[in-house]
Design an enzyme around this catalytic site. Structure first.
Site, PDB file in Angstrom:
ATOM      1  N   CYS A   1     -11.463   2.797 -13.392  1.00 41.76           N
ATOM      2  CA  CYS A   1     -11.651   1.461 -12.815  1.00 41.76           C
ATOM      3  C   CYS A   1     -10.308   0.785 -12.532  1.00 41.76           C
ATOM      4  O   CYS A   1      -9.268   1.201 -13.048  1.00 41.76           O
ATOM      5  CB  CYS A   1     -12.483   0.577 -13.737  1.00 41.76           C
ATOM      6  SG  CYS A   1     -11.689   0.234 -15.324  1.00 41.76           S
TER       7      CYS A   1
ATOM      8  N   CYS B   1      -8.632  -0.602 -15.554  1.00 45.70           N
ATOM      9  CA  CYS B   1      -8.053   0.493 -16.356  1.00 45.70           C
ATOM     10  C   CYS B   1      -6.706   0.914 -15.769  1.00 45.70           C
ATOM     11  O   CYS B   1      -5.763   1.220 -16.499  1.00 45.70           O
ATOM     12  CB  CYS B   1      -8.983   1.705 -16.362  1.00 45.70           C
ATOM     13  SG  CYS B   1     -10.626   1.347 -17.021  1.00 45.70           S
TER      14      CYS B   1
ATOM     15  N   ASP C   1       4.287   0.563  26.436  1.00 43.00           N
ATOM     16  CA  ASP C   1       5.339   1.242  27.182  1.00 43.00           C
ATOM     17  C   ASP C   1       4.630   2.047  28.277  1.00 43.00           C
ATOM     18  O   ASP C   1       3.475   2.439  28.103  1.00 43.00           O
ATOM     19  CB  ASP C   1       6.105   2.174  26.229  1.00 43.00           C
ATOM     20  CG  ASP C   1       7.067   3.078  26.969  1.00 43.00           C
ATOM     21  OD1 ASP C   1       7.797   2.570  27.824  1.00 43.00           O
ATOM     22  OD2 ASP C   1       7.069   4.286  26.689  1.00 43.00           O
TER      23      ASP C   1
END
Length: 709
Positions: free
Chosen positions: A23, A26, A403
């Site tokens: 998680c 964690c 471009d």
């Protein structure tokens, strides 16, 4: 006097891959633990990529000890190892959840049949709580001692409180549903991480190498520049290189996202991880395993997933104040009404429900799951997005500057018009022109010879070739002098028929270079050459307008008249010609002040200043182009403009999903908290609101896996 030399030891950054990182909280805790190790100067955990980067001298054992609270396994990033795919039913979090449910069900049946405090029912609830909540309690108690308040701390307090006031059944339900929530989070992150794993598995770990007369099978780590790979049909190419001998079609979808295989011949570049479909190839290795295009893509994708997007920074900052605020509110709800004469049990229960509903699980995962999923999906489609911030910025774009050469056009000249006079043999004239141009060094000569040989022109003998500076070239072909050069030169050599000069001027105004052909003293025709517009450019610009990009601008070094002609043909809203690289930079700044957020699409080399100045720099043809990968915020790996509308759609959908996630995460909690006022908030409602929000956020984010070109 002898000078004192001070040697400063430089500590290199070391990278590790992580397993069992379950998680986001964690990950933060693990990062803090690693940073606290004496020999570590700095450490960063990339939750999305399950990766640890640190500066310091530590052992894997020390790192695993720092992650022991979550069972985190650590191994060097350079170490090639197969990640074991654990089936759903064998995952620890899922086993724990199912076992907790198996004891919860009989307990619930007994409690509803007899009473909530029926002894046998309580035994089942205790076992259910112990199995499902062991990990929660272990972390929660440690956090309580250290006064660290995260999701597991809040849940630990809520479960203990429920047990104290005799709510065994609801305590067990809280544990079970929180375990479901954690299993869902682990599932969603594993799903999102598969995008990186699939990239890492693209290139084979070994290859057949020809050294002298020997053929050796070597691990890619042992292959050096200059080695020759033997790639059989049906095999993947293990390293970046150049075809030494052989010809084959190569499926480059893994790198560029192109679905159509590309024909490769001697001297052509090939990439690690691409599939050789037909012929036997010998490939000279040009890059080491850590420098290949696929290695760079993996590194940049992981870095991108670690970089926090603006919305994620907001969520992190909000969560920092949100959790303490929920705890204060829970204490207020549990204590104030009883002090005013209300029932203690009822309001302590309500306070515990506030703790549960206030868990920021859904809020914490609302943004990173969406960002990680979107960036991983884009990488598989051949679009490299170098961070959540660029993903979000792309979703806000109002104008795009392009471009011209190599972006809107093919980037190389082609013959567009061949207009011989009526009484000349067209094929014979083309053969004479090709014969002269085959000896010319002029940049347009190759385009003319290519056109001639594609139209079945034969190679004929040529003598007495001469190049005339500023005018053209001539030679003897089949006993007659053939001249090819400027229209003005042709006018000196021969009398031009009426209308030729007008026709030549029209072609020049449309952006083409025009040459005239004279056989002996007779004018024989015109040939026009141009850098042709990509076939897909018109449809892409039209699609961009349909999705809300109303301002499309062409920036080019070409003559303004030529630029105007091409821009008008493409239907662009603005055009600026005759620009140097520094002029493009100024133009991007002006467009930014006018439209707000502007993207620049270029080739990543001569457009580098403009790409850097734009809010989003998008490089064409990132595969094999280091400048494109390093300069731009987004690289279209296949040199394919068709990926541009897809990228904008993905960005916008990601932004929409992040907003929806935050709305789900906070909205459900606000609704649940409002139930405090009439006293209707229960632990059941609280846990369903928390789990429901997490489930909605996870499933909503995984919708990004379905976005395709």
């Amino acid at each position: 006097m002898q000078k004192k030399v001070i040697l400063v030891a430089t500590i290199e950054k070391t990278e590790y891959r992580l397993e069992n990182l379950t998680c986001a909280s964690c990950a933060m805790k693990f990062e803090k633990n690693v940073q606290g190790l004496p020999a570590v100067q700095d450490a960063q955990v990339n939750f999305g990529a399950s990766k640890l980067s640190l500066m310091g001298n530590v052992t894997v054992k020390d790192l695993e000890a720092a992650g022991a609270f979550d069972g985190i396994k650590v191994f060097p990033a350079a170490e090639r190892r197969e990640v074991e795919i654990i089936p759903f039913h064998k995952r620890k979090e899922n086993i724990v959840t199912i076992l907790s449910l198996l004891f919860l069900i009989p307990g619930a049946i007994l409690s509803f049949t007899y009473s909530e405090n029926y002894p046998a029912a309580i035994v089942f609830f205790v076992v259910s709580i112990a199995i499902g909540g062991a990990g929660i309690f272990k972390t929660g108690f440690k956090n309580l001692v250290r006064f660290e308040f995260d999701m597991k701390t809040l849940m630990t307090i809520a479960i203990i409180g429920a047990v104290i006031i005799g709510e065994w059944r609801e305590g067990a339900v809280i544990v079970f549903l929180f375990a479901v929530s954690e299993a869902l989070e682990a599932y969603s992150m594993n799903k999102a991480r598969q995008s990186i794993r699939s990239l890492m598995d693209i290139a084979p770990p070994s290859a057949i190498v020809k050294r002298g007369k020997e053929f050796l099978e070597l691990a890619t780590e042992d292959i050096v520049k200059g080695d020759v790979l033997i790639v059989k049909p049906g095999q993947k190419i293990a390293m970046d290189g150049v075809v030494l001998t052989g010809m084959s079609t190569i499926n480059q979808a893994a790198i560029t996202g192109e679905s159509v295989p590309v024909l490769k011949n001697t001297g052509d570049e090939v990439f690690a991880g691409t599939l050789n479909e037909e012929g036997l190839l010998e490939v000279t290795v040009t890059k080491l395993v850590g420098d290949t295009t696929i290695a760079k893509i993996i590194h940049l994708v992981e870095e991108a997933q670690a970089e926090k997007a603006p919305s994620q920074k907001f969520v992190d900052k909000f969560a920092k104040y949100y959790t303490p605020a929920i705890m204060i509110l829970a204490v207020f709800v549990a204590i104030v009404p009883p002090l005013l004469g209300a029932d203690w049990n009822t309001w302590i229960y309500q306070g515990l429900a506030v703790l549960v509903v206030g868990c920021p699980c859904a809020l914490v995962v609302s943004t990173p799951v969406a960002i990680v999923t979107a960036i991983g999906n884009a990488a598989r489609q051949g679009v490299l997005i170098k961070g959540g911030v660029h993903l979000e910025e792309t979703g806000h774009l109002r104008a795009i500057a392009f471009d011209k050469t190599g972006t809107l056009t093919k980037g190389y000249p082609e013959v567009t018009d061949f207009i011989p006079v009526g009484n000349v043999d067209k094929k014979q004239l083309l053969e004479s022109i090709a014969a002269v141009e085959s000896l010319s060094q002029h940049p347009l000569a190759k385009a003319i010879t290519t056109y001639a040989y594609r139209n079945d022109a034969r190679k004929v003998e040529v003598t007495n070739f001469q190049s005339v500076t500023g005018k053209g070239a001539y030679a003897e072909v089949g006993g007659m002098t053939t001249y090819i050069g400027s229209v003005n030169w042709a006018a000196e050599l021969s009398s031009l028929p009426e209308g030729v000069l007008q026709r030549a001027t029209e072609l020049q105004r449309s952006g083409k270079s025009v040459m005239a052909v004279v056989l002996g003293t007779d004018y024989s025709g015109l040939i026009a050459v141009a850098d042709p517009v990509r076939e897909e450019s018109r449809s892409i610009l039209k699609e961009l307008k349909s999705i809300g990009i109303h301002h499309t601008v062409m920036l080019t070094g070409d003559h303004p008249e030529t630029a105007q002609a091409i821009a008008a043909d493409l239907g662009m809203t603005d055009v600026r010609g005759g620009l140097m690289p520094e002029d493009k930079l100024i133009a991007i700044k002006e467009l930014g002040s006018k439209y707000g957020r502007v993207a620049m699409v270029g080739d990543g080399v001569n457009d580098a200043p403009a790409l850097a100045a734009a809010q989003v720099g998008i490089a064409m043809g990132g595969a094999g182009t280091d400048a494109a990968l390093e300069t731009a915020d987004i690289a279209l790996m296949a040199d394919d403009l068709e990926k541009l509308p897809y990228t904008i759609k993905l960005s916008r959908k990601t932004l929409r999903i992040i907003k929806e996630n935050i709305m789900f995460a906070l909205g459900l909690k606000v609704i649940a908290l409002l139930l405090i006022i009439p006293g209707w908030l229960t632990l059941w409602i609280a846990i369903f609101a928390d789990m429901g929000a997490t489930l909605l956020v996870v499933l909503n984010s995984l919708r990004l896996l379905r976005v395709h070109k």
